[in-house]
Design a protein around this motif. Structure first.
Motif, PDB file in Angstrom:
ATOM      1  N   MET A   1       0.852  -1.199   0.000  1.00 58.85           N
ATOM      2  CA  MET A   1       0.000   0.000   0.000  1.00 58.85           C
ATOM      3  C   MET A   1       0.882   1.242   0.000  1.00 58.85           C
ATOM      4  O   MET A   1       1.975   1.248   0.563  1.00 58.85           O
ATOM      5  CB  MET A   1      -0.923   0.014   1.231  1.00 58.85           C
ATOM      6  CG  MET A   1      -1.952  -1.104   1.245  1.00 58.85           C
ATOM      7  SD  MET A   1      -2.982  -1.070   2.734  1.00 58.85           S
ATOM      8  CE  MET A   1      -3.906   0.436   2.480  1.00 58.85           C
ATOM      9  N   ASP A   2       0.423   2.285  -0.631  1.00 58.92           N
ATOM     10  CA  ASP A   2       1.167   3.534  -0.718  1.00 58.92           C
ATOM     11  C   ASP A   2       0.276   4.656  -0.218  1.00 58.92           C
ATOM     12  O   ASP A   2      -0.840   4.831  -0.710  1.00 58.92           O
ATOM     13  CB  ASP A   2       1.569   3.794  -2.170  1.00 58.92           C
ATOM     14  CG  ASP A   2       2.234   5.146  -2.345  1.00 58.92           C
ATOM     15  OD1 ASP A   2       3.055   5.501  -1.488  1.00 58.92           O
ATOM     16  OD2 ASP A   2       1.923   5.842  -3.323  1.00 58.92           O
ATOM     17  N   MET A   3       0.766   5.409   0.770  1.00 54.92           N
ATOM     18  CA  MET A   3      -0.039   6.490   1.327  1.00 54.92           C
ATOM     19  C   MET A   3       0.671   7.818   1.121  1.00 54.92           C
ATOM     20  O   MET A   3       1.754   8.036   1.651  1.00 54.92           O
ATOM     21  CB  MET A   3      -0.288   6.252   2.823  1.00 54.92           C
ATOM     22  CG  MET A   3      -1.129   7.322   3.473  1.00 54.92           C
ATOM     23  SD  MET A   3      -1.456   6.957   5.208  1.00 54.92           S
ATOM     24  CE  MET A   3      -2.331   8.432   5.695  1.00 54.92           C
ATOM     25  N   VAL A   4       0.095   8.675   0.303  1.00 56.04           N
ATOM     26  CA  VAL A   4       0.486  10.070   0.131  1.00 56.04           C
ATOM     27  C   VAL A   4       1.753  10.278  -0.710  1.00 56.04           C
ATOM     28  O   VAL A   4       1.853  11.245  -1.440  1.00 56.04           O
ATOM     29  CB  VAL A   4       0.661  10.778   1.509  1.00 56.04           C
ATOM     30  CG1 VAL A   4       1.061  12.236   1.341  1.00 56.04           C
ATOM     31  CG2 VAL A   4      -0.633  10.683   2.305  1.00 56.04           C
ATOM     32  N   ARG A  31      -4.236  -8.090  -4.347  1.00 54.73           N
ATOM     33  CA  ARG A  31      -4.932  -9.218  -3.727  1.00 54.73           C
ATOM     34  C   ARG A  31      -4.647  -9.259  -2.212  1.00 54.73           C
ATOM     35  O   ARG A  31      -5.528  -9.560  -1.414  1.00 54.73           O
ATOM     36  CB  ARG A  31      -4.511 -10.524  -4.405  1.00 54.73           C
ATOM     37  CG  ARG A  31      -5.344 -11.736  -3.998  1.00 54.73           C
ATOM     38  CD  ARG A  31      -4.993 -12.968  -4.838  1.00 54.73           C
ATOM     39  NE  ARG A  31      -5.548 -12.841  -6.197  1.00 54.73           N
ATOM     40  CZ  ARG A  31      -4.799 -12.626  -7.290  1.00 54.73           C
ATOM     41  NH1 ARG A  31      -3.484 -12.519  -7.176  1.00 54.73           N
ATOM     42  NH2 ARG A  31      -5.370 -12.527  -8.465  1.00 54.73           N
ATOM     43  N   ARG A  32      -3.427  -8.946  -1.841  1.00 56.79           N
ATOM     44  CA  ARG A  32      -3.094  -8.948  -0.405  1.00 56.79           C
ATOM     45  C   ARG A  32      -3.888  -7.883   0.344  1.00 56.79           C
ATOM     46  O   ARG A  32      -4.354  -8.103   1.464  1.00 56.79           O
ATOM     47  CB  ARG A  32      -1.583  -8.728  -0.216  1.00 56.79           C
ATOM     48  CG  ARG A  32      -0.728  -9.943  -0.577  1.00 56.79           C
ATOM     49  CD  ARG A  32       0.706  -9.768  -0.107  1.00 56.79           C
ATOM     50  NE  ARG A  32       1.410  -8.719  -0.830  1.00 56.79           N
ATOM     51  CZ  ARG A  32       2.091  -8.906  -1.960  1.00 56.79           C
ATOM     52  NH1 ARG A  32       2.144 -10.131  -2.504  1.00 56.79           N
ATOM     53  NH2 ARG A  32       2.724  -7.914  -2.549  1.00 56.79           N
ATOM     54  N   VAL A  33      -4.039  -6.713  -0.266  1.00 50.54           N
ATOM     55  CA  VAL A  33      -4.820  -5.651   0.365  1.00 50.54           C
ATOM     56  C   VAL A  33      -6.285  -6.055   0.471  1.00 50.54           C
ATOM     57  O   VAL A  33      -6.932  -5.889   1.517  1.00 50.54           O
ATOM     58  CB  VAL A  33      -4.682  -4.339  -0.434  1.00 50.54           C
ATOM     59  CG1 VAL A  33      -5.596  -3.266   0.145  1.00 50.54           C
ATOM     60  CG2 VAL A  33      -3.241  -3.853  -0.442  1.00 50.54           C
ATOM     61  N   LEU A  34      -6.815  -6.617  -0.613  1.00 49.86           N
ATOM     62  CA  LEU A  34      -8.217  -7.029  -0.613  1.00 49.86           C
ATOM     63  C   LEU A  34      -8.462  -8.150   0.383  1.00 49.86           C
ATOM     64  O   LEU A  34      -9.510  -8.200   1.029  1.00 49.86           O
ATOM     65  CB  LEU A  34      -8.632  -7.474  -2.024  1.00 49.86           C
ATOM     66  CG  LEU A  34      -8.645  -6.346  -3.081  1.00 49.86           C
ATOM     67  CD1 LEU A  34      -8.880  -6.936  -4.461  1.00 49.86           C
ATOM     68  CD2 LEU A  34      -9.710  -5.312  -2.757  1.00 49.86           C
TER      69      LEU A  34
END
Length: 437
Positions: A1-4, A31-34
């Motif tokens: 995941m990438d934030m900002v 898929r890992r995030v989901l």
């Protein structure tokens, strides 16, 4: 995941085009995030905690907010209370002065972007409702956050506080203070001076506020400082000149009512500092669990050349880790060891019920790697009525004595330990304890 950071948005498509990554790698990452969202139940209830009917429910609005109010009172830390100025009596005229006195939008602190200040009270509103006519609450904003408008704008973020001419604001504050029996100053940092991207080079109370504080103290009226802050501040002048200081941090949506509960004595403060407050910026970094110096200072407060000390100030912090006062007083009896258990009697020697947080620290005197001079390992929270005594017990186990060695293995060495018990990291009784595997 990438934030900002924008890394994926700005580079992923190009990386795929160049063959630096494959579409399968992107699919696997998604898929890992989901999968995590699925395990959290977000596909079954994607708007969890956002149900408007739930928000309207009386339990959410009443019972939950009452819990939040109670929790807030337990976070406040009473740093000073000379001559038992606090709690205030609900009578006479009370001057409430400061840029945070009527700033409901700042009560929730940073990272509360959706905080709706129409749904909770400012400190001024809460104090007036609490006294309900039994005392008169006089009000003046008193000053800006900073003299410099640009610096204040940088500090404000999403929660603006109106500006005015500081000379006029100071004059209005002194006029209000002259009519009052006691002055309550609501000052310190606004909410967005804490949190992400909110560093400060000078961690004293900002300039115009500190100047106004000096003028308020010069009136000769008793002054209570309600300190709003998200970090330890340097309070050397304040500690020397202001009789009562209550650190209220940012207490959340119910902060106004919670602060009123404490300053008028409906609740007794019991919070303890989870950080160390320095005497000066030059002491930083300053923390209780430091390693032993190769040249320890043998006599704090007296300059010893070639030892680890300062020419101009004490090594000791202004307020140590674990520190916090109460409207009552507690006396610790002698600490005793019985086998692998540490026992101490604590007595409420004051006139009101209060809660004390007794703290257990250890020091491993000889270990495979250097260990701190003390480490908090356990604490117990007890509530005592006036005159009541209660014995508390801490069990000394290998888990408490152990540490991670250079190989990241959790180990516990045989040898001599210092066991320390007290109300904070400075006021401690010490016993030696021998541990054998």
């Amino acid at each position: 995941m990438d934030m900002v950071s924008g890394l994926f948005v700005n580079t992923l498509e190009d990386a795929l085009r160049r063959g630096a990554i494959t579409e399968k790698m992107i699919d696997d990452a998604c898929r890992r995030v989901l999968r995590a969202k699925q395990q959290l139940g977000l596909f079954d209830n994607p708007y969890k905690y956002c149900n408007r009917e739930r928000v309207k429910n009386d339990i959410f609005n009443t019972a939950h907010r009452e819990v939040a109010r109670q929790i807030a009172t337990e976070t406040f830390v009473l740093l000073k209370n000379q001559d038992e100025l606090l709690p205030l009596k609900q009578k006479g005229k009370i001057a409430l002065i400061g840029p945070l006195a009527d700033a409901g939008n700042n009560m929730c602190g940073c990272w509360s972007m959706l905080c709706n200040d129409q749904l909770h009270k400012s400190l001024l509103q809460a104090m007036r409702e609490t006294v309900d006519g039994s005392a008169e609450i006089l009000y003046a904003q008193g000053c800006n956050i900073y003299y410099d408008e640009t610096v204040q704008q940088n500090a404000m973020g999403l929660r603006p506080i109106g500006r005015g001419d500081d000379s006029r604001l100071h004059r209005e504050a002194l006029e209000v203070a002259a009519k009052a029996d006691v002055i309550v100053a609501a000052m310190g940092e606004c909410a967005d001076m804490s949190g992400e991207s909110a560093s400060r080079a000078d961690i004293t109370i900002p300039d115009t506020q500190r100047d106004l504080l000096r003028k308020l103290v010069a009136t000769g009226k008793p002054v209570v400082l309600l300190l709003f802050t998200g970090r330890p501040l340097v309070l050397d002048w304040e500690s020397d000149h202001i009789p009562a200081i209550l650190n209220v941090w940012f207490g959340g949506s119910e902060a106004g009512e919670a602060i009123a509960d404490v300053i008028f004595g409906k609740k007794n403060p019991s919070g303890k500092l989870t950080v160390t407050f320095p005497r000066a910026v030059g002491q930083i970094p300053v923390y209780y669990n430091h390693l032993m110096s190769s040249h320890p200072d043998p006599q704090d407060g007296v300059f010893n050349r070639y030892c680890s000390n300062y020419i101009d100030i004490s090594n000791e912090p202004l307020y140590p880790f674990g520190y916090g006062l109460s409207y009552t007083t507690f006396k610790y009896g002698a600490v005793e060891m019985e086998g692998n258990e540490v026992c101490v009697n604590i007595t409420n020697t004051g006139t009101v019920e209060g809660t004390e947080i007794a703290q257990l620290y250890i020091r491993d005197k000889v270990a495979q790697i250097a260990r701190p001079v003390k480490e908090l390992k356990a604490y117990q929270r007890i509530t005592l009525k006036p005159g009541e005594t209660q014995q508390i017990t801490f069990s000394i186990t290998p888990d408490i004595l152990g540490y991670y060695n250079a190989n990241s293995d959790y180990v516990c060495d045989s040898g001599i330990f210092e066991i320390m018990v007290g109300p904070d990291s400075r006021m401690l009784q010490t016993l030696e304890y021998v541990f054998n595997q």
